[in-house]
Each structure stands twice: as C-alpha cells, then as structure tokens.
Design a protein around this motif. Structure first.
Motif, PDB file in Angstrom:
ATOM      1  N   ASN A  16       0.723  -1.326   0.125  1.00  0.00           N
ATOM      2  CA  ASN A  16       0.167   0.168  -0.092  1.00  0.00           C
ATOM      3  C   ASN A  16       0.896   1.112  -0.084  1.00  0.00           C
ATOM      4  O   ASN A  16       0.697   2.217   0.738  1.00  0.00           O
ATOM      5  CB  ASN A  16      -0.930  -0.032   1.138  1.00  0.00           C
ATOM      6  CG  ASN A  16      -2.245  -0.909   0.979  1.00  0.00           C
ATOM      7  OD1 ASN A  16      -2.198  -1.435  -0.004  1.00  0.00           O
ATOM      8  ND2 ASN A  16      -2.838  -1.143   1.961  1.00  0.00           N
ATOM      9  N   SER A  45      -0.884  -5.367  -1.667  1.00  0.00           N
ATOM     10  CA  SER A  45      -1.611  -4.282  -1.463  1.00  0.00           C
ATOM     11  C   SER A  45      -3.042  -4.115  -2.106  1.00  0.00           C
ATOM     12  O   SER A  45      -3.566  -4.831  -3.137  1.00  0.00           O
ATOM     13  CB  SER A  45      -0.647  -3.261  -2.466  1.00  0.00           C
ATOM     14  OG  SER A  45       0.720  -3.255  -1.895  1.00  0.00           O
ATOM     15  N   THR A  46      -3.740  -3.287  -1.354  1.00  0.00           N
ATOM     16  CA  THR A  46      -5.066  -3.317  -1.732  1.00  0.00           C
ATOM     17  C   THR A  46      -5.349  -1.779  -2.379  1.00  0.00           C
ATOM     18  O   THR A  46      -6.719  -1.294  -2.653  1.00  0.00           O
ATOM     19  CB  THR A  46      -5.886  -3.213  -0.388  1.00  0.00           C
ATOM     20  OG1 THR A  46      -5.567  -2.253   0.452  1.00  0.00           O
ATOM     21  CG2 THR A  46      -5.896  -4.367   0.204  1.00  0.00           C
ATOM     22  N   ASP A  47      -4.398  -1.000  -2.399  1.00  0.00           N
ATOM     23  CA  ASP A  47      -4.248   0.287  -3.327  1.00  0.00           C
ATOM     24  C   ASP A  47      -3.913   0.062  -4.644  1.00  0.00           C
ATOM     25  O   ASP A  47      -3.878  -0.948  -5.287  1.00  0.00           O
ATOM     26  CB  ASP A  47      -3.546   1.504  -2.447  1.00  0.00           C
ATOM     27  CG  ASP A  47      -2.107   1.356  -2.533  1.00  0.00           C
ATOM     28  OD1 ASP A  47      -1.563   0.233  -3.022  1.00  0.00           O
ATOM     29  OD2 ASP A  47      -1.166   1.895  -1.886  1.00  0.00           O
ATOM     30  N   SER A  49      -0.739   0.286  -6.057  1.00  0.00           N
ATOM     31  CA  SER A  49       0.478  -0.109  -6.118  1.00  0.00           C
ATOM     32  C   SER A  49       0.792  -1.111  -7.019  1.00  0.00           C
ATOM     33  O   SER A  49       1.883  -0.755  -8.064  1.00  0.00           O
ATOM     34  CB  SER A  49       1.076  -0.537  -4.716  1.00  0.00           C
ATOM     35  OG  SER A  49       0.857   0.186  -3.704  1.00  0.00           O
TER      36      SER A  49
END
Length: 341
Positions: A16, A45-47, A49
């Motif tokens: 993230n 990552s949950t964003d 990235s």
C-alpha cells in the motif's frame, strides 16, 4: 565493465505504498550500475501499487502475493533473486543519485555487508533532519563484534541502509520470533566478513504517518515483545556463529543488556508500577558498563527519572524514549505557549 561488476539484486517490498513506489523504483533504475536485477514484491496491496509496479514491464521482475508481512515478502523476493549481493529497499524509501557507483568498489567477496547513512525526508521528499545513524568510515568488523558481545547490538541503519553478500542469508531457518529479514543477518555479518561503514547518506528514509504509527504503542506487551525479539536474535546468532564462523568465535548471550533492562523497567512504569531499587540499580549498572561520556550520564539520569518521578511523569518520560518525535512535539507546544505569554 559489465563483466567486472558482481550481480546486485535490489529487492523492493511494497504494501500500500502507491504514493512512493514510483520514486523508489526510479531511484534504482536510474543508477549507473549495469549488472543489476530489480525485483519488486507487492505484498497484497489494496491500493494502486500493483498497477504502478506493472507498468515497468520487463525492466523489473514483479511478484504479487497475498499479504503475509515484510519477512515473507522479503523471502519471496530473495528466492527469485540471483545476485552475489542483496539489497532490500523499502518501497517508501529511495536511493540517492550515484549511490551504487559509490558502493561498487566494496562489492567484493571479503565484504559481508556495506552499511550507509540515510537522510530522513517527509512524505513530500523534503529533508527533515540530519542523516542517521552516525557512522564512522570503517572497513573492519572487530569493533562491531566487540559491541555485539558487550551490548547485544551495534550501530546500524534500518533495512534500506544495508547491502549484504548473498551467503549471509543462507541457512537462517524460519526465524519465528522475527518480523524483518535482516534482524539476525546484521548481527551475523561481522563474523563472516568485513563490514564497510560509509559516513554519509546514500539513501533517503521516509518519515510519514504509516511508519510513525509503530511508535504510538508504548504498552508493556509491546516492550516485552521487543525484548523477546532482541534475545531471539542473539540466541539465533550464537547458533549461526558456532555453525558458520571459520574462527573460534563464540557468542555468549546474557540477560542483562542495557536494552533489555531498560525495556523491562519501562514496561513496569507503563503498567503503573514503580521499579524496585534493585531493578534500577541493575539497569544503571548495565548502562555504565555499555556506555561512556555524556550518553552514560543522560541514560543514568533517565533511569533515575523512571524510579523517582510520579508515575504519570515517568510514563511520559518512557513515551519520549520510545518515540523521540514526542519530545519534538512537546518542545513545539512549549514554544507556542511561551510565545503567547
């Protein structure tokens, strides 16, 4: 030129950090060092990235897995690497221009580790303090070994300030007590080769809310966990040195390091308990044994404060020791108050 350069594997671990990952990768790819492989591990990552990582195509090796923490992410990258030397770089940090050119002469078979200072920067990349840790230029491991035997550690930067010879990471085992990849390797390196210390910054270390949050918890549970990890590393080191060192080197692990006695004392304070005279005396004895000059005086006064001050003030003192940024914020508030007076 390429043939004379050992292969250097730069392993970037990301969770993230879409805000910083581009700068990090670019800082490596722009280096004037040809024999380089760049491996970027996205730790679930949950964003955004992963999208930013993918755009580099075959200029890097991109790996994505489920979120499993920094240790497993680093080991995933290590298993895909081929370099004679390994550099783990956190995705929110970056290399300075020309860093690898300066490191290149030290990428030799007799060198087990190169460590260099880091420049702290804010979320926007602006310098916010002096380079750290304070290192003296050196190419010898004996003083570091002496420090390990005396204090249980030596002065070293965070992960992004260290390059290791690959074999330092061989045969480490599971490291169930550990969160980071280099907790034991940094201790092992002086016993298996020369450690080069560079006395100026070759990297930028990002200070932002995400990594400052690790200092916000001053619970006794966390402090005891620090002690367990510290001692786990030393016991692991003793086993590795006995198995791998070509000399008759041996590490005798003690329970009275100043780091341990200090954290044990502070854990009592944050639980609302007053340390006993014996506990404070033992801690001061460890401080005197391991330090000198004004540092010795300051740490002894700190120990006395933990014992003598009312608990509410002793807790604040412990909080400042764990998180130095609290002292800066306190000074800023006091300055503001006096400016209004």
């Amino acid at each position: 030129m390429l043939k004379s350069q050992p292969l250097l594997s730069v392993i970037i671990t990301c969770y993230n950090y879409e805000t910083y990952i581009d700068e990090c990768i670019q800082s490596v790819l722009s280096q004037d060092y040809d024999n380089l492989e760049v491996i970027v591990v996205d730790d679930g990552s949950t964003d955004g990235s992963w999208s930013k990582i993918q755009k580099y195509g075959d200029r890097i090796t991109a790996i994505r897995g489920e979120n499993s923490g920094p240790l497993k992410a680093c080991r995933s990258g290590l298993s895909r690497s081929h370099g004679a030397f390994i550099y783990f770089l956190d995705a929110d940090d970056a290399l300075c221009e020309g860093a690898l050119t300066e490191l290149e002469p030290y990428l030799r078979s007799d060198v087990s580790k190169i460590q260099f200072m880091l420049l702290p920067v804010d979320k926007d990349g602006k310098a916010i303090g002096n380079p750290f840790p304070e290192l003296r230029r050196s190419a010898n491991s004996q003083q570091l070994i002496q420090s390990i035997r005396q204090k249980g550690h030596y002065n070293t930067p965070p992960t992004s300030g260290n390059v290791y010879r690959r074999d330092v990471y061989d045969g480490l085992g599971e490291m169930t007590y550990e969160r980071a990849i280099d907790g034991v390797p940094y201790l092992l390196a002086p016993f298996v080769g020369e450690v080069i210390s560079i006395d100026h910054p070759l990297g930028r270390y990002r200070i932002h809310n995400a990594n400052l949050s690790s200092f916000s918890d001053i619970s006794s549970k966390r402090m005891k966990a620090y002690v367990e990890r510290f001692m786990g590393r030393l016991h692991h080191l003793a086993e590795l040195v006995e198995a791998r060192s070509a000399t008759a080197a041996k590490v005798n692990v003690r329970n009275d390091y100043a780091y341990v006695t200090e954290l044990n004392t502070m854990s009592l304070v944050v639980d609302g308990k007053r340390p006993s005279v014996g506990q404070i005396s033992a801690h001061i004895g460890a401080v005197v044994r391991e330090n000198s000059g004004m540092k010795r005086v300051a740490l002894c006064l700190f120990a006395v404060g933990l014992f003598a001050l009312p608990n509410v003030l002793a807790k604040r003192l412990a909080a400042v020791r764990i998180d130095p940024s609290r002292a800066r914020r306190m000074r800023s508030r006091l300055k503001h108050v006096f400016s209004l007076a």
